[in-house]
Design a protein around this motif. Structure first.
Motif, PDB file in Angstrom:
ATOM      1  N   GLY A  97       0.794  -1.218   0.000  1.00  0.00           N
ATOM      2  CA  GLY A  97       0.000   0.000   0.000  1.00  0.00           C
ATOM      3  C   GLY A  97       0.830   1.274   0.000  1.00  0.00           C
ATOM      4  O   GLY A  97       0.263   2.370   0.081  1.00  0.00           O
ATOM      5  N   GLU A  98       2.162   1.163  -0.111  1.00  0.00           N
ATOM      6  CA  GLU A  98       3.035   2.338  -0.062  1.00  0.00           C
ATOM      7  C   GLU A  98       4.002   2.334  -1.237  1.00  0.00           C
ATOM      8  O   GLU A  98       4.291   1.293  -1.812  1.00  0.00           O
ATOM      9  CB  GLU A  98       3.843   2.353   1.238  1.00  0.00           C
ATOM     10  CG  GLU A  98       3.011   2.367   2.498  1.00  0.00           C
ATOM     11  CD  GLU A  98       3.891   2.245   3.735  1.00  0.00           C
ATOM     12  OE1 GLU A  98       4.023   3.250   4.446  1.00  0.00           O
ATOM     13  OE2 GLU A  98       4.456   1.159   3.948  1.00  0.00           O
ATOM     14  N   PHE A  99       4.479   3.545  -1.577  1.00  0.00           N
ATOM     15  CA  PHE A  99       5.597   3.627  -2.509  1.00  0.00           C
ATOM     16  C   PHE A  99       6.861   3.150  -1.785  1.00  0.00           C
ATOM     17  O   PHE A  99       7.066   3.463  -0.622  1.00  0.00           O
ATOM     18  CB  PHE A  99       5.773   5.062  -3.013  1.00  0.00           C
ATOM     19  CG  PHE A  99       4.680   5.506  -3.932  1.00  0.00           C
ATOM     20  CD1 PHE A  99       4.676   5.132  -5.272  1.00  0.00           C
ATOM     21  CD2 PHE A  99       3.649   6.303  -3.464  1.00  0.00           C
ATOM     22  CE1 PHE A  99       3.660   5.537  -6.119  1.00  0.00           C
ATOM     23  CE2 PHE A  99       2.627   6.717  -4.310  1.00  0.00           C
ATOM     24  CZ  PHE A  99       2.627   6.333  -5.640  1.00  0.00           C
ATOM     25  N   LEU A 100       7.690   2.432  -2.511  1.00  0.00           N
ATOM     26  CA  LEU A 100       8.831   1.800  -1.872  1.00  0.00           C
ATOM     27  C   LEU A 100       9.961   2.794  -1.574  1.00  0.00           C
ATOM     28  O   LEU A 100      10.243   3.692  -2.366  1.00  0.00           O
ATOM     29  CB  LEU A 100       9.371   0.675  -2.757  1.00  0.00           C
ATOM     30  CG  LEU A 100       8.441  -0.530  -2.918  1.00  0.00           C
ATOM     31  CD1 LEU A 100       9.030  -1.546  -3.886  1.00  0.00           C
ATOM     32  CD2 LEU A 100       8.186  -1.188  -1.566  1.00  0.00           C
ATOM     33  N   ALA A 131      15.520   4.660  -7.358  1.00  0.00           N
ATOM     34  CA  ALA A 131      16.638   5.522  -7.723  1.00  0.00           C
ATOM     35  C   ALA A 131      16.769   6.635  -6.695  1.00  0.00           C
ATOM     36  O   ALA A 131      15.909   6.806  -5.829  1.00  0.00           O
ATOM     37  CB  ALA A 131      16.441   6.105  -9.123  1.00  0.00           C
ATOM     38  N   MET A 132      17.850   7.403  -6.797  1.00  0.00           N
ATOM     39  CA  MET A 132      18.071   8.526  -5.895  1.00  0.00           C
ATOM     40  C   MET A 132      17.174   9.694  -6.307  1.00  0.00           C
ATOM     41  O   MET A 132      16.938   9.931  -7.492  1.00  0.00           O
ATOM     42  CB  MET A 132      19.534   8.951  -5.941  1.00  0.00           C
ATOM     43  CG  MET A 132      19.964   9.829  -4.803  1.00  0.00           C
ATOM     44  SD  MET A 132      19.988   8.981  -3.218  1.00  0.00           S
ATOM     45  CE  MET A 132      21.346   7.831  -3.489  1.00  0.00           C
ATOM     46  N   LEU A 133      16.693  10.439  -5.332  1.00  0.00           N
ATOM     47  CA  LEU A 133      15.764  11.535  -5.601  1.00  0.00           C
ATOM     48  C   LEU A 133      16.443  12.719  -6.268  1.00  0.00           C
ATOM     49  O   LEU A 133      17.615  13.001  -6.035  1.00  0.00           O
ATOM     50  CB  LEU A 133      15.125  12.001  -4.288  1.00  0.00           C
ATOM     51  CG  LEU A 133      14.294  10.951  -3.545  1.00  0.00           C
ATOM     52  CD1 LEU A 133      13.763  11.537  -2.254  1.00  0.00           C
ATOM     53  CD2 LEU A 133      13.156  10.475  -4.415  1.00  0.00           C
ATOM     54  N   THR A 162      28.608   4.661   4.538  1.00  0.00           N
ATOM     55  CA  THR A 162      27.620   5.670   4.140  1.00  0.00           C
ATOM     56  C   THR A 162      26.313   5.010   3.718  1.00  0.00           C
ATOM     57  O   THR A 162      26.328   4.094   2.903  1.00  0.00           O
ATOM     58  CB  THR A 162      28.160   6.516   2.978  1.00  0.00           C
ATOM     59  OG1 THR A 162      29.398   7.103   3.351  1.00  0.00           O
ATOM     60  CG2 THR A 162      27.171   7.614   2.609  1.00  0.00           C
ATOM     61  N   PRO A 163      25.158   5.473   4.228  1.00  0.00           N
ATOM     62  CA  PRO A 163      23.862   4.997   3.740  1.00  0.00           C
ATOM     63  C   PRO A 163      23.338   5.898   2.620  1.00  0.00           C
ATOM     64  O   PRO A 163      23.700   7.073   2.544  1.00  0.00           O
ATOM     65  CB  PRO A 163      22.976   5.089   4.987  1.00  0.00           C
ATOM     66  CG  PRO A 163      23.548   6.252   5.745  1.00  0.00           C
ATOM     67  CD  PRO A 163      25.029   6.271   5.457  1.00  0.00           C
ATOM     68  N   ALA A 164      22.515   5.341   1.756  1.00  0.00           N
ATOM     69  CA  ALA A 164      21.901   6.110   0.676  1.00  0.00           C
ATOM     70  C   ALA A 164      20.446   5.679   0.546  1.00  0.00           C
ATOM     71  O   ALA A 164      20.137   4.487   0.588  1.00  0.00           O
ATOM     72  CB  ALA A 164      22.644   5.898  -0.633  1.00  0.00           C
ATOM     73  N   ILE A 165      19.542   6.652   0.397  1.00  0.00           N
ATOM     74  CA  ILE A 165      18.111   6.370   0.287  1.00  0.00           C
ATOM     75  C   ILE A 165      17.718   6.304  -1.185  1.00  0.00           C
ATOM     76  O   ILE A 165      18.009   7.217  -1.958  1.00  0.00           O
ATOM     77  CB  ILE A 165      17.274   7.453   0.994  1.00  0.00           C
ATOM     78  CG1 ILE A 165      17.618   7.496   2.485  1.00  0.00           C
ATOM     79  CG2 ILE A 165      15.786   7.188   0.799  1.00  0.00           C
ATOM     80  CD1 ILE A 165      16.885   8.593   3.240  1.00  0.00           C
ATOM     81  N   PHE A 166      17.060   5.216  -1.556  1.00  0.00           N
ATOM     82  CA  PHE A 166      16.543   5.034  -2.910  1.00  0.00           C
ATOM     83  C   PHE A 166      15.017   5.008  -2.849  1.00  0.00           C
ATOM     84  O   PHE A 166      14.431   4.378  -1.971  1.00  0.00           O
ATOM     85  CB  PHE A 166      17.080   3.746  -3.525  1.00  0.00           C
ATOM     86  CG  PHE A 166      18.539   3.797  -3.868  1.00  0.00           C
ATOM     87  CD1 PHE A 166      18.958   4.018  -5.168  1.00  0.00           C
ATOM     88  CD2 PHE A 166      19.499   3.639  -2.873  1.00  0.00           C
ATOM     89  CE1 PHE A 166      20.308   4.065  -5.480  1.00  0.00           C
ATOM     90  CE2 PHE A 166      20.849   3.695  -3.179  1.00  0.00           C
ATOM     91  CZ  PHE A 166      21.255   3.908  -4.492  1.00  0.00           C
ATOM     92  N   ASP A 167      14.406   5.695  -3.806  1.00  0.00           N
ATOM     93  CA  ASP A 167      12.957   5.862  -3.816  1.00  0.00           C
ATOM     94  C   ASP A 167      12.373   5.250  -5.081  1.00  0.00           C
ATOM     95  O   ASP A 167      13.013   5.225  -6.139  1.00  0.00           O
ATOM     96  CB  ASP A 167      12.628   7.359  -3.754  1.00  0.00           C
ATOM     97  CG  ASP A 167      11.146   7.609  -3.637  1.00  0.00           C
ATOM     98  OD1 ASP A 167      10.579   7.330  -2.573  1.00  0.00           O
ATOM     99  OD2 ASP A 167      10.557   8.085  -4.623  1.00  0.00           O
ATOM    100  N   GLN A 168      11.153   4.751  -4.978  1.00  0.00           N
ATOM    101  CA  GLN A 168      10.473   4.131  -6.114  1.00  0.00           C
ATOM    102  C   GLN A 168      10.305   5.122  -7.253  1.00  0.00           C
ATOM    103  O   GLN A 168       9.886   6.266  -7.054  1.00  0.00           O
ATOM    104  CB  GLN A 168       9.112   3.600  -5.676  1.00  0.00           C
ATOM    105  CG  GLN A 168       8.312   2.951  -6.794  1.00  0.00           C
ATOM    106  CD  GLN A 168       6.976   2.437  -6.293  1.00  0.00           C
ATOM    107  OE1 GLN A 168       6.858   2.028  -5.145  1.00  0.00           O
ATOM    108  NE2 GLN A 168       5.973   2.462  -7.141  1.00  0.00           N
ATOM    109  N   LEU A 169      10.587   4.676  -8.467  1.00  0.00           N
ATOM    110  CA  LEU A 169      10.363   5.498  -9.657  1.00  0.00           C
ATOM    111  C   LEU A 169       8.887   5.435 -10.017  1.00  0.00           C
ATOM    112  O   LEU A 169       8.385   4.406 -10.473  1.00  0.00           O
ATOM    113  CB  LEU A 169      11.231   4.996 -10.811  1.00  0.00           C
ATOM    114  CG  LEU A 169      12.734   5.204 -10.656  1.00  0.00           C
ATOM    115  CD1 LEU A 169      13.488   4.489 -11.767  1.00  0.00           C
ATOM    116  CD2 LEU A 169      13.072   6.676 -10.671  1.00  0.00           C
TER     117      LEU A 169
END
Length: 240
Positions: A97-100, A131-133, A162-169
């Motif tokens: 139910g959410e964007f990843l 991908a990265m925002l 280092t952490p990196a946040i990836f968001d759903q396209l």
């Protein structure tokens, strides 16, 4: 140290062999067996032949020992590399139910490069690309580079620790979140990347680590200008 120990062992073997030859020679002289030049010559020839065989056997033994030592060292190095890569972890923050949203945390000792992040849902053929925002400040690290398994968006590099946040396209999934009817355990996030030696690795959120050989990349349909980043959502991380 292993080579030194092997050298010392070889020296001891040669010393023992020489001592035996000396003792045998003294015994034969005392028994009168070596009483004429012809017998002495034959005896010396036999001793030299035996010595040559012994040296050859020693060289072969040294080679085999060194080969085994090199093999053990290579196995230890390979195991250490897998252990180091296993420190790269994926943490998925969203579910049905959410964007990843996925965090790739590089806990290894070296940078990882050419990173692709996606999620598969059991029973669904299409995958969710991440991908990265655009507004993350590091979107310049994203490139549109076709990869095996229909992956396209590649992130340049994540430094060690280092952490990196990836968001759903959104555009690639028709701006739809993961269906709410899907069970959370049916969602699995993955990442593929290269190490400093150019070897490809795949990890998932369950902690599996595998070295892989990716499929040849498909031809790029329509290259995207990285400056526009038209395929990315531009939303703030953690927001719907």
């Amino acid at each position: 140290m292993a080579a030194i120990r092997q050298w010392l062992t070889t020296r001891r073997v040669v010393a023992v062999a020489l001592a035996l030859v000396v003792i045998l020679t003294i015994a034969l002289l005392a028994a009168g067996v070596l009483s004429n030049p012809a017998r002495v010559t034959a005896y010396a020839t036999a001793v030299l032949a035996v010595g040559a065989v012994g040296l050859a056997a020693g060289a072969i033994g040294t080679y085999l020992e060194q080969r085994d030592a090199n093999r053990r060292q290579a196995d230890q190095y390979a195991a250490a590399k897998v252990t180091d890569i296993a420190q790269v972890r994926i943490e998925r923050h969203t579910g049905p139910g959410e964007f990843l949203e996925v965090i790739v945390d590089n806990g290894s000792s070296r940078a990882i490069r050419e990173i692709y992040v996606w999620a598969d849902v059991r029973g669904m053929t299409a995958r969710y690309h991440l991908a990265m925002l655009v507004n993350s400040g590091v979107a310049r690290g994203m490139r549109n580079v076709p990869h095996g398994q229909d992956l396209y968006w590649q992130f340049r590099s994540i430094p060690p620790g280092t952490p990196a946040i990836f968001d759903q396209l959104r555009d690639m999934s028709d701006n739809q979140p993961v269906p709410s009817s899907v069970a959370d355990h049916d969602i699995t996030a993955y990442a593929e990347f290269t190490d400093v030696n150019g070897n490809w690795w795949r990890i998932d959120e369950d902690g599996n680590v595998n070295q892989i050989q990716p499929d040849p990349p498909p031809p790029a349909p329509n290259p995207v200008d990285p400056a526009t980043m038209s395929g990315l959502t531009g939303k703030q991380a953690g927001q719907p």
